[in-house]
Design a protein around this motif. Sequence first.
Motif, PDB file in Angstrom:
ATOM      1  N   ALA A  97       0.843  -1.203   0.000  1.00 15.39           N
ATOM      2  CA  ALA A  97       0.000   0.000   0.000  1.00 15.39           C
ATOM      3  C   ALA A  97       0.879   1.253   0.000  1.00 15.39           C
ATOM      4  O   ALA A  97       0.620   2.211  -0.743  1.00 15.39           O
ATOM      5  CB  ALA A  97      -0.944  -0.016   1.193  1.00 15.39           C
ATOM      6  N   ALA A  98       1.922   1.252   0.823  1.00 18.81           N
ATOM      7  CA  ALA A  98       2.833   2.401   0.872  1.00 18.81           C
ATOM      8  C   ALA A  98       3.551   2.563  -0.465  1.00 18.81           C
ATOM      9  O   ALA A  98       3.756   3.691  -0.940  1.00 18.81           O
ATOM     10  CB  ALA A  98       3.831   2.239   2.008  1.00 18.81           C
ATOM     11  N   HIS A  99       3.909   1.456  -1.081  1.00 19.28           N
ATOM     12  CA  HIS A  99       4.588   1.516  -2.379  1.00 19.28           C
ATOM     13  C   HIS A  99       3.675   2.100  -3.450  1.00 19.28           C
ATOM     14  O   HIS A  99       4.121   2.906  -4.275  1.00 19.28           O
ATOM     15  CB  HIS A  99       5.077   0.122  -2.781  1.00 19.28           C
ATOM     16  N   VAL A 103       4.617   5.351  -5.620  1.00 17.07           N
ATOM     17  CA  VAL A 103       4.630   5.371  -7.083  1.00 17.07           C
ATOM     18  C   VAL A 103       3.696   6.450  -7.613  1.00 17.07           C
ATOM     19  O   VAL A 103       3.999   7.129  -8.595  1.00 17.07           O
ATOM     20  CB  VAL A 103       4.245   3.974  -7.637  1.00 17.07           C
ATOM     21  N   ALA A 104       2.552   6.620  -6.950  1.00 13.74           N
ATOM     22  CA  ALA A 104       1.602   7.656  -7.368  1.00 13.74           C
ATOM     23  C   ALA A 104       2.218   9.055  -7.249  1.00 13.74           C
ATOM     24  O   ALA A 104       1.987   9.911  -8.105  1.00 13.74           O
ATOM     25  CB  ALA A 104       0.321   7.556  -6.551  1.00 13.74           C
ATOM     26  N   VAL A 105       3.007   9.268  -6.217  1.00 18.96           N
ATOM     27  CA  VAL A 105       3.650  10.563  -6.018  1.00 18.96           C
ATOM     28  C   VAL A 105       4.701  10.795  -7.104  1.00 18.96           C
ATOM     29  O   VAL A 105       4.872  11.918  -7.578  1.00 18.96           O
ATOM     30  CB  VAL A 105       4.298  10.652  -4.603  1.00 18.96           C
ATOM     31  N   LEU A 106       5.382   9.754  -7.518  1.00 23.14           N
ATOM     32  CA  LEU A 106       6.404   9.887  -8.552  1.00 23.14           C
ATOM     33  C   LEU A 106       5.817  10.185  -9.919  1.00 23.14           C
ATOM     34  O   LEU A 106       6.483  10.760 -10.771  1.00 23.14           O
ATOM     35  CB  LEU A 106       7.239   8.603  -8.647  1.00 23.14           C
TER      36      LEU A 106
END
Length: 107
Positions: A97-99, A103-106
């Motif tokens: 979930a954190a990953h 990835v969404a932020v990147l």
Amino acid sequence: MRIEDCPVKSAIDVIGGKWKPLILRELKDGPRRFGELRRAIPGVRHKVLTEQLRQLEGADIVTRRVYGEKVLQSEYRLSSYGETLRPALNALAVWGAAHLEHVAVLS
């Protein structure tokens, strides 16, 4: 340390691959019949699901119960030994979930 002695490799050898983690995710919530597993894991082929379940059964991670009189049905669940994977599965879910957020932020 030799790679053969690596505990991470040992774990991945048993539960790694494309489908086993998804099978374990489904069984973590309780017993499932074969058809339920097949519907819950889109894209998995009947033969491959059967093979993966047999491998997990052979490693004593999953148990299989056959029931029914006219039409035999199979129910799969985590074995008592497989239940010891629950904390690792939960930790993987939290990390996953954190990953996804990372990835969404990147993007």
